[in-house]
Scaffold this active site. Sequence first.
Site: not given
Ligand code: ACM
Length: 505
Positions: A320
Amino acid sequence: MKTSFDPTQAAQALSNLQNIIPAPAEVHSSGGIFKLADHTPIYVDPGSAEGKIIGMYLADHLKPATGYALPVLPAAGTLPPGRITLTAAGADLGLGAEGYELVITTDSLTLRAPHAAGLFHGVQTIRQLFPAGIESPAVQSGPWFLPTLTIRDYPRYEWRGMMLDVARHFFAVADVEKLIDLLAYYKMDRLHLHLTDDQGWRIEIKSWPDLARIGGATEVGGGPGGYYTQEDYKEIVAYAQSRYIMVVPEIDMPGHVNAALASYPELNCSGVAAEPHTGIDVGFSSLCLDKEITYQFADDVLGEISALTPGPYIHIGGDEAAASKPDQYIGFIQRVQASLRSSGKQAVGWEEIAKAKLLTTTIAQHWNSDLALQAADQGAEVIFSPADRAYMDMKYDESTQLGLIWAGYINVNRGYTWDPATNLNGFPINHILGVEAPLWSETLQTLQDVEYMAFPRLIGYAEIGWSQQTVRDWNGYRDRLAAHGPRLTLMNVNFFHSPEVPWKE
Ligand code: ACM
């Protein structure tokens, strides 16, 4: 010692044989019983320090409920009947690094494994073969019987893990150690600690002391947070090692770094320290990838973490990173991966790292896309943590107070009824390293909260990782799990009494 055949006792012992989790590869019952006596000796290989420690671990675990102080002795000469033996002698090397063979007759119990980890896993099987009362912290009336049998058992996958997010909320060393004991009971062998995120930096870094001092000072909701000193972390690593579990530390970069940005102004492109973050949004923070100091920071932090971590794996996050420029993200991942490799470590990262050019020694962790296919194409191995099956922070159902639902509800059935080999269309099965169940802690404040979300689902992930697909089915698993309810209660685990499971009293 011979025990006369008693059909009621044999039936009870045989029922324990049906309830082993994870299900062993092969079990053959021979219909009799072995009786544990107050003086049953536990023989171990003379000269094997690990064998002796495992023998003492078994004796220690049998002591509270039985009241027996079983002697742990070096095996020599002809051994008397009625004995327990833990040994590597004559063990089938084909059992591999973690496999074992258990033979129980009416007058002896022999656990054989070519490696100590196999003996340790076999001891967990022995614990489960006793009645649930064996886990009682107080003396229970015996007698203590085991079913006679032969078990040959070994894991399907090498990596069988849980991830605990200690960044969104912080959990004490003793909490982590209790979880480690539970992981060991179900033959799991990896504990991934998510040590840093936007809301908290949870590990002391001596060359950048404000990371823990400032970055560790709060958590989601604004509570006081906390961090592990390097001594704390070493204690967790050693405790896990003594249970044949490897700690995999994660320093999440280049996103999920607000706690670091709040600690050091120079890590921000603006040169101004970020405000601490106590909310639960994601994707807004990035290390300043234009600045050389950022790479120095990464090297310093990973250098200290590597020195504290005996295992080969260092998780670098990589998920992310929406606030990092794509080309800079790729450059950062490749640089960090190479620097870890040059110090003898292997990088692990969430599946987004597959956008970079990966070394074949790098490991990707599948969670929410098909990027893991690109990782495998590049020769990397992949850990399976599909969010809609294995994220233990997802609510069980509409009634669950804790947790989130962005990947859907995951009841016990949904958590259990999937196979890593078929989870991602077209994924090459020889690149599956194993299974890991993450537990993110945005909504979890106490160990009781952690236990409620992890149990019983974690037990299913343990079985998915260990047991051959051919010995797994939901109906059988549900009944075996039901028999573990009393064991979890005796181990003081705050588990969700899922209505899908016919829990035993
Ligand atoms: C994640 O759940 N951001 C790996």
